[in-house]
Enzyme design. Structure first.
Site, PDB file in Angstrom:
ATOM      1  CB  SER A  28     146.503  46.533  94.995  1.00 42.47           C
ATOM      2  OG  SER A  28     145.720  46.404  96.156  1.00 42.47           O
ATOM      3  CD  GLN A  29     148.738  44.227  99.663  1.00 42.70           C
ATOM      4  OE1 GLN A  29     149.372  44.754 100.581  1.00 42.70           O
ATOM      5  NE2 GLN A  29     147.501  43.768  99.833  1.00 42.70           N
ATOM      6  CB  SER A  52     156.180  51.971  85.645  1.00 40.18           C
ATOM      7  OG  SER A  52     155.105  51.725  86.528  1.00 40.18           O
ATOM      8  CB  SER A  54     152.750  52.761  89.010  1.00 35.81           C
ATOM      9  OG  SER A  54     151.816  51.741  88.762  1.00 35.81           O
ATOM     10  CG  ASP A  84     152.003  35.637  92.773  1.00 38.76           C
ATOM     11  OD1 ASP A  84     152.703  36.283  93.563  1.00 38.76           O
ATOM     12  OD2 ASP A  84     150.961  35.036  93.107  1.00 38.76           O
ATOM     13  CG  HIS A 109     151.417  35.043  97.385  1.00 39.94           C
ATOM     14  ND1 HIS A 109     150.941  34.082  98.247  1.00 39.94           N
ATOM     15  CD2 HIS A 109     151.110  34.602  96.130  1.00 39.94           C
ATOM     16  CE1 HIS A 109     150.377  33.103  97.553  1.00 39.94           C
ATOM     17  NE2 HIS A 109     150.474  33.385  96.272  1.00 39.94           N
ATOM     18  CG  ASP A 192     146.832  33.560  99.209  1.00 38.46           C
ATOM     19  OD1 ASP A 192     146.218  34.416  99.870  1.00 38.46           O
ATOM     20  OD2 ASP A 192     147.121  33.731  98.008  1.00 38.46           O
ATOM     21  CD  GLU A 232     118.913  40.300  99.034  1.00 42.14           C
ATOM     22  OE1 GLU A 232     118.924  39.716 100.139  1.00 42.14           O
ATOM     23  OE2 GLU A 232     117.882  40.463  98.360  1.00 42.14           O
TER      24      GLU A 232
END
Length: 347
Positions: A28-29, A52, A54, A84, A109, A192, A232
């Protein structure tokens, strides 16, 4: 004392212009940082482990891909963006041997630095740029020329230029256009974790699930309970995101606003705040970190069991069925198209 916030007028890309930046991980990051930095004209290499999933995505995006070790060896700046729980192993095996004097080690992080899982050598700069949005949003807003806010923290400033390099990195991913708030690894990590546990993930998920269960147990239709207690939520959060609690209260009905003032303190009572304080204490004294590290080292059996239970809860089953009927959602569109294709033709 008000926080220090940096904007585009406070930094340039110059400190990174002649450097190679290694982005370790392409989730994601990772993908957002790599693509934003590349599109800002900086030299980027992505480090991925052999096999990997990715790799194909990164290569199709047009970025240079190497093993983690080769990327770390070639880089002047190394940003670790793997999860992490895997950072320590990746660092020890493939980054530490090539983290030579004068390089910069970066994080999004502070968990592994703050809790001592990664201990960098004394002759490198250690800093953090932590975007306050998921990677997909970091990329989307960069492409729109807006950017997302980030946090900046400096753990080690051996060169005397650690902040300049970190701010240049923040500019490269687009965050200086939105604002970069100065903090510390300690503050970022503890706030966090607390936000995730007490409010954003743990608190909100438990609150919505409890509301759903209360209505269903009282005999109301699960579908009605889902709409009222989960669906909602986005509408309310969007209003808060745009203008704070006051704006939300201005937009909802007077009945809803009165219910907010009357019922909110009954649901989130002093007992709940006491529980929040206890959560914060466990974060501050390292108890949570030790528990989470031990869970990962022992095979994650408890974590995976909790994940499975959450996925099998009635609220998820009902929600999946309802979302499949919502054509404005990607999942809804896909489900409706599949159902349409499978439907027998008439005549």
């Amino acid at each position: 004392m008000p926080a220090t916030i940096y904007y585009e007028s406070d930094a340039t890309l110059a400190p990174l212009q002649d450097k190679t930046i290694a982005i370790i991980g392409y989730g994601s990051q990772g993908h957002a940082h790599a693509l934003n930095l590349r599109d800002s004209g900086l030299k980027v290499v992505v480090g991925l482990h052999e096999g990997s999933k990715s790799r194909d995505r990164a290569e199709s995006d047009g970025v240079q891909v190497e093993t983690v070790a080769d990327a770390a060896k070639a880089a002047d700046v190394i940003m670790i963006l793997v999860p992490d729980q895997t950072q320590r192993a990746v660092y020890e095996e493939s980054i530490k041997p090539y983290l030579t004097k004068g390089k910069t080690l970066m994080f999004a992080h502070g968990f592994n630095i703050h809790f001592g899982q990664i201990v960098p050598p004394d002759d490198v700069d250690v800093s953090m740029i932590a975007p306050k949005a998921p990677g997909q949003r970091v990329r989307e807003l960069f492409e729109e020329g807006v950017g997302v806010p980030s946090l900046i923290a400096i753990q080690q400033d051996v060169s005397g230029h650690a902040k300049e390099v970190a701010l240049a990195y923040a500019r490269g991913i687009g965050s200086l256009s939105a604002g970069v708030l100065e903090t510390t690894f300690k503050e970022e990590t503890e706030t966090d974790l607390f936000g995730e546990q007490a409010v954003l993930c743990g608190g909100v998920a438990a609150l919505m699930t409890a509301g759903f269960e209360t209505l269903v147990e009282a005999g109301y239709q699960p579908e009605s309970a889902y709409f009222e207690c989960l669906h909602e939520m986005k509408l309310i959060v969007d209003l808060i995101y745009e203008g704070g609690l006051t704006h939300m209260r201005e937009v909802v009905s007077d009945t809803a606003e009165y219910g907010d003032y009357y019922a909110g303190p009954l649901v989130i009572s002093e007992v709940v705040k006491d529980s929040m304080k206890a959560l914060l204490t466990r974060i501050q004294d390292g108890s949570f970190a030790r528990e989470w590290i031990a869970e990962n080292e022992s095979g994650r059996e408890k974590f995976l069991a909790m994940r499975k239970a959450g996925q099998e809860h009635q609220v998820e089953q009902v929600g999946g069925q309802l979302r499949a009927m919502m054509p404005w959602l990607k999942t809804g569109k896909g489900a409706r198209e599949a159902a349409k294709a499978a439907r027998p033709r008439q005549g």
